[in-house]
Design a protein around this motif. Structure first.
Motif, short mmCIF file in Angstrom:
data_model
loop_
_atom_site.label_atom_id
_atom_site.label_comp_id
_atom_site.label_asym_id
_atom_site.label_seq_id
_atom_site.Cartn_x
_atom_site.Cartn_y
_atom_site.Cartn_z
N UNK B 245 93.24 -24.02 91.33
CA UNK B 245 94.08 -24.23 92.65
C UNK B 245 94.23 -26.02 92.86
N UNK B 246 92.85 -26.36 92.24
CA UNK B 246 92.87 -27.64 92.55
C UNK B 246 94.32 -28.52 90.95
N UNK B 247 93.64 -27.67 90.12
CA UNK B 247 93.74 -28.69 88.87
C UNK B 247 95.80 -28.54 88.73
N UNK B 248 95.84 -27.09 89.24
CA UNK B 248 97.62 -26.98 89.22
C UNK B 248 98.26 -27.60 90.29
N UNK B 249 97.73 -26.68 91.59
CA UNK B 249 98.28 -28.14 92.65
C UNK B 249 98.05 -29.15 93.13
N UNK B 250 96.56 -29.73 92.80
CA UNK B 250 96.57 -30.65 93.57
C UNK B 250 96.89 -31.51 92.40
N UNK B 251 97.21 -31.60 91.13
CA UNK B 251 97.17 -32.42 90.18
C UNK B 251 98.18 -31.77 89.76
N UNK B 252 98.31 -31.28 88.65
CA UNK B 252 98.86 -30.60 87.32
C UNK B 252 101.05 -30.12 87.95
N UNK B 253 100.93 -30.40 89.14
CA UNK B 253 101.80 -30.13 90.40
C UNK B 253 102.35 -30.78 91.58
N UNK B 254 101.23 -31.59 92.02
CA UNK B 254 101.53 -32.59 92.99
C UNK B 254 102.07 -33.27 92.70
N UNK B 255 103.69 -33.80 92.91
CA UNK B 255 104.42 -34.49 92.96
C UNK B 255 104.84 -35.31 94.05
N UNK B 256 103.95 -35.14 95.19
CA UNK B 256 104.44 -35.64 96.21
C UNK B 256 104.98 -36.96 96.33
N UNK B 257 105.76 -37.90 96.35
CA UNK B 257 105.97 -39.30 96.35
C UNK B 257 105.76 -39.98 97.48
N UNK B 258 105.01 -41.01 97.70
CA UNK B 258 104.27 -41.68 98.77
C UNK B 258 105.65 -41.39 99.68
N UNK B 259 104.29 -41.03 101.19
CA UNK B 259 104.42 -41.09 102.56
C UNK B 259 103.45 -41.48 103.30
N UNK B 260 103.78 -42.28 104.46
CA UNK B 260 102.53 -43.09 105.12
C UNK B 260 101.43 -42.07 105.56
N UNK B 261 101.40 -41.15 105.54
CA UNK B 261 99.57 -40.98 105.72
C UNK B 261 99.17 -40.89 104.24
N UNK B 262 99.84 -40.85 103.59
CA UNK B 262 99.20 -40.87 102.21
C UNK B 262 98.66 -43.03 102.47
N UNK B 263 99.65 -42.93 102.37
CA UNK B 263 100.19 -45.28 102.33
C UNK B 263 97.95 -45.10 103.32
N UNK B 264 98.34 -44.30 104.51
CA UNK B 264 97.17 -44.53 105.50
C UNK B 264 95.83 -44.67 104.40
N UNK B 265 95.71 -43.52 103.67
CA UNK B 265 94.51 -43.35 102.79
C UNK B 265 94.27 -44.18 101.59
N UNK B 266 96.01 -44.91 100.99
CA UNK B 266 94.84 -45.50 99.80
C UNK B 266 94.76 -46.76 100.11
N UNK B 267 94.96 -47.13 101.48
CA UNK B 267 94.77 -48.23 101.69
C UNK B 267 92.94 -49.01 102.15
N UNK B 268 92.59 -47.54 102.73
CA UNK B 268 90.48 -47.15 102.28
C UNK B 268 90.63 -47.12 101.14
N UNK B 269 91.65 -46.24 100.41
CA UNK B 269 91.02 -46.36 98.55
C UNK B 269 90.44 -47.87 98.04
#
Lengths: 533, 303
Positions: B245-269
């Protein structure tokens, strides 16, 4: 070459090469290329000075250590780096993909037939995409995870760790072009190219080892001077102004490249190597964009005039630094979007890999030159005559644009419209083969590395090119390999040069925008140097 | 082994399986958000997936509505899960055994579902007999095909020079364990009398918690081996059906462009510390990724 290489062999026989490939092992090419040029041998002087223990080729140019203590210190650093790759802080950026690829490989070897390096080398074990990954996996299990000794009993991972192993692994990390065909083939979703890149990161970020062409003369130079070509802002402006004059004279169309125009719709970022090696490419962009009436600009702020980001190939920190600077410059100029020049890794670095670190106002829309050019060609703003491109044309798909970003059709729609002699390679699109110079290899030519890069890594691409033009093999017909990527162009240039294919078969190469400009009726003479037709 | 002991073993095995599988999945899911690393083709790209195209093919893609088809994803996964498509295309000699092994497991799971359905249905002799007969056929076929696959893979990994160096002791043990499971099941089909009835008795006891049952010793041995295998499985790479599930859906096929929710997570990273020690990084001392990214080759940014 020695067959059936064992995984643990990599740590043994420190004095000799792990494998000894020979040109005779390579998959044969069709005539007149069936006699392989002799490979340049490493001299005794080079062997005395540099580490050479993998396959008789030197890509890294790593100096021999001064003492056994120094060797031990590097081995310890290597272990520290292994642990950092598994750390949530030090490697958050790729931790999940790395661990999944390490833990869920079935070792089924399904991926190996997808690898052009392995296949074309005559199926040398050393070049299996799984070989370096398995070595790395065993090292991680033995030295970087809890209960390493116990694990090694079950996972066969009691692999000796020494200077010989780490230096071979370092060199071996650059026998892969990161094309990711193996990842496409893997039923588990394991990515050996990612593992290879993680290895490169370990060496760079912990040991400070990276190919000079990518690091010192690459990202370091780019961040300090503005470009991996060494061009400073002043020099790049002078060079482009010279090109504007030169191509204005040549084409009869007045070319003026706009610089640092605030509020322009488009910030175009070329790979600066184009300006020096293939000036007809940036000049063609300028001709076309001016003719289409587009509000655009180049940036003269470093490194905004060089889309290169070699960090993509070996180092997350350098990758982030360059990408951030590109975005900051675009933000400062207030442009509506950034358009990637014809550079594959620029596409991947700035459009996808860096996407998540461009937070706040730095997330400026970024677009491929493929769609951007397609929009111009089909807008009807430019009068184009396909008969001007009436010569055989084939298309090379740069891995970073096609397999990694899924941009497949726009460039084809342009070629179908403007090039009556267009034909595909087999296979093509997302199943394409790498040019052999991917992941920075194209700019690496130290010692005898160019011979390996061209004749082994680039062999499948050369075969594909020859097959695409099989109906007109003679030098009397000029043919064009369209490679919309600077890195690929550099590699294809070297392939054609190595085998004398321009003289023997009339094969030329270049970008996509040059073909569009060549079709412009506003130009009195053909734009392409070989004249077309 | 008496019924009570067998039940305890089965419950314990199930508990271990669930706990470890959930823990490993949770651990993977809780890993830090990674940078994008997608790979074409992404099968949910409606109208483009067939040739591997993505939303990046649209002019000014960020102004367009993305067209997504989950059917494409499901079809892709089904072909992969049921037929091992990638192995079929690139590794045909291995596919024969791998497909047999996986098919054997699928048939046995299906057999258990048939027996459960039979238990759940209102007893009707004709249906009952038909379902039990079907279960027997599924079991016999599953054990035979699975055993062929496990034995074939074991031998192939021993004798094939391209596989042998990569085959770990754990991999050999896994295949032998699987072979033992299939072989004991096959033996139960042959020697344990009415196999469907015996298996159904065990299932009924399992669901009701009634340990006052006795199985034929061969069938009991098979159930015990299967329970042990179920408990062992989540500790190994064989739990790849969850990891995929992760190798396909979260990595290989996860091409979601940047969005506000992701930006918040990334600030923490980006606020995480780094300790890489190469001269151009000079990590440690509280330096964060955000700090490092704003430096020039490990030095303060030029003014």
């Amino acid at each position: 070459m020695k067959k059936n290489l064992d995984i643990n062999d990599i740590a043994s026989c420190p004095q000799g090469d792990l494998a000894e490939p020979s040109a005779g092992d390579l998959a044969p090419l069709p005539p007149p290329y069936d006699e392989e040029p002799a490979w340049k041998r490493i001299t005794d002087e080079q062997r005395g000075r540099l580490v050479c223990n993998l396959d008789g080729f030197i890509g890294m140019g790593l100096p021999r250590p001064e003492s056994p203590e120094q060797e031990r210190a590097y081995v310890e650093k290597f272990v520290a780096g292994l642990k950092k790759l598994l750390s949530r802080d030090d490697n958050w950026a790729f931790l999940q993909p790395l661990l999944l690829s390490l833990d869920y490989c079935a070792r089924c070897q399904t991926c190996v037939s997808a690898c052009p390096v392995y296949e074309e080398s005559g199926r040398a074990d050393l070049y299996r995409p799984t070989y370096r990954s398995e070595v790395f996996r065993r090292l991680v299990n033995r030295y970087a995870r809890p209960f390493g000794r116990l694990r090694s009993l079950f996972l066969d991972s009691d692999i000796g760790l020494n200077w010989t192993l780490i230096t071979r692994l370092y060199e071996l990390a650059y026998r892969c072009t990161l094309c990711r065909r193996c990842a496409q083939a893997c039923p588990m979703g394991v990515d050996n190219a990612l593992i290879t890149r993680e290895l490169r990161k370990l060496f760079s970020q912990e040991l400070g080892w990276a190919p000079r062409e990518l690091h010192e003369k690459g990202t370091v130079l780019q961040l300090e001077k503005g470009s991996s070509t060494g061009m400073t802002p002043k020099v790049v402006r002078e060079n482009v102004e010279f090109l504007d004059e030169d191509f204005s004279e040549q084409t009869g169309i007045r070319i003026e490249t706009p610089w640092d125009r605030e509020g322009a719709d488009v910030l175009l970022i070329h790979n600066a190597g184009e300006i020096l090696s293939w000036p007809e490419n940036p000049a063609a962009f300028a001709i076309l964009m001016n003719a289409a009436g587009i509000s655009w600009t180049l940036s003269s702020e470093d490194p905004g005039y060089d889309g290169v980001n070699y960090g993509l190939f070996y180092d997350d920190v350098q990758l982030a630094r360059v990408a951030l600077r590109h975005a900051e410059i675009a933000k400062k100029l207030g442009v509506k979007k950034i358009v990637m020049g014809e550079c594959g890794h620029e596409h991947k670095a700035l459009m996808t890999i860096a996407d998540r670190i461009l937070t706040g106002g730095l997330n400026i829309p970024r677009e491929s030159s493929m769609t951007f050019l397609e929009n111009i060609v089909f807008s009807g703003k430019i009068d184009l005559d396909p008969s001007r491109n009436d010569f055989p044309v084939t298309l090379h798909d740069p891995c970073n644009i096609v397999r990694n970003l899924g941009i497949v059709e726009p460039q084809r729609r342009i070629l179908r419209k403007l090039c009556p002699g267009f034909r595909e390679m087999t296979p093509h699109g997302v199943d394409n083969y790498c040019c052999g110079g991917g992941s920075g290899l194209a700019v690496m030519s130290s010692a005898n590395f160019r011979d390996w890069r061209v004749s082994v890594a680039g062999r499948r691409k050369f075969r594909q090119i020859l097959e695409a033009f099989a109906d007109c093999p003679g030098a009397d017909v000029n043919k064009y390999v369209c490679a919309p990527c600077s890195n690929c162009k550099g590699q294809i240039r070297d392939i054609l040069d190595y085998y004398g294919a321009t003289e023997k078969s009339g094969i030329h190469y270049g970008g996509l925008v040059e073909l569009i400009v060549n079709a412009m009726t506003a130009l009195e003479k053909p734009y392409l140097a070989f004249g077309g037709g | 082994m008496n019924g009570q002991a067998l039940l305890i073993l089965a419950y314990a095995a199930l508990a271990v399986f669930v706990i470890v599988a959930v823990y490993r999945t949770w651990k993977t899911a809780r890993m830090p958000v990674h940078l994008r690393w997608e790979l074409a083709p992404v099968p949910r790209e409606k109208g483009k997936a067939a040739y591997g195209g993505s939303y990046y093919e649209e002019f000014e893609w960020w102004t367009k509505k993305r067209s997504v088809s989950r059917t494409g994803e499901i079809l892709y996964m089904l072909k992969e899960i049921l037929f091992l498509k990638a192995v079929w295309e690139r590794n045909r000699k291995l596919w024969i055994f791998s497909f047999a092994l996986h098919s054997g497991i699928y048939l046995l799971v299906f057999m258990l579902l048939v027996l459960c359905a039979d238990l759940a249905l209102i007893p009707r002799r004709a249906v009952d007999e038909a379902l039990r007969a079907a279960a027997f056929v599924l079991a016999a076929a599953g054990y035979a095909i699975g055993a062929f696959g496990a034995a074939g893979l074991f031998v192939k990994r021993l004798v094939d020079p391209s596989l042998e160096p990569f085959t770990t002791p754990a991999a050999r043990f896994n295949l032998l364990f699987l072979l033992a499971m299939f072989a004991s099941g096959g033996a139960a089909c042959l020697m344990a009398g009415d196999y469907p009835a015996g298996m159904q008795l065990f299932l009924l006891s399992f669901f009701t918690g009634d340990g006052s049952f006795a199985l034929h010793p061969v069938l009991a041995a098979h159930v015990a081996i299967t329970a042990l295998f179920a408990a062992y499985l989540p500790f190994t790479f064989m739990i790849h059906f969850l990891a995929k599930y992760f190798t396909y859906h979260e990595i290989r096929w996860n091409d979601e462009p940047m969005n506000d929710a992701m930006a918040k997570k990334m600030e923490a990273q980006l606020g995480r510390g780094l300790t890489w020690s190469a001269p151009h990084v000079r990590g440690g001392g509280g330096k964060t990724w955000a700090d490092a990214a704003r430096e020039v080759n490990g030095n303060e940014k030029k003014s």
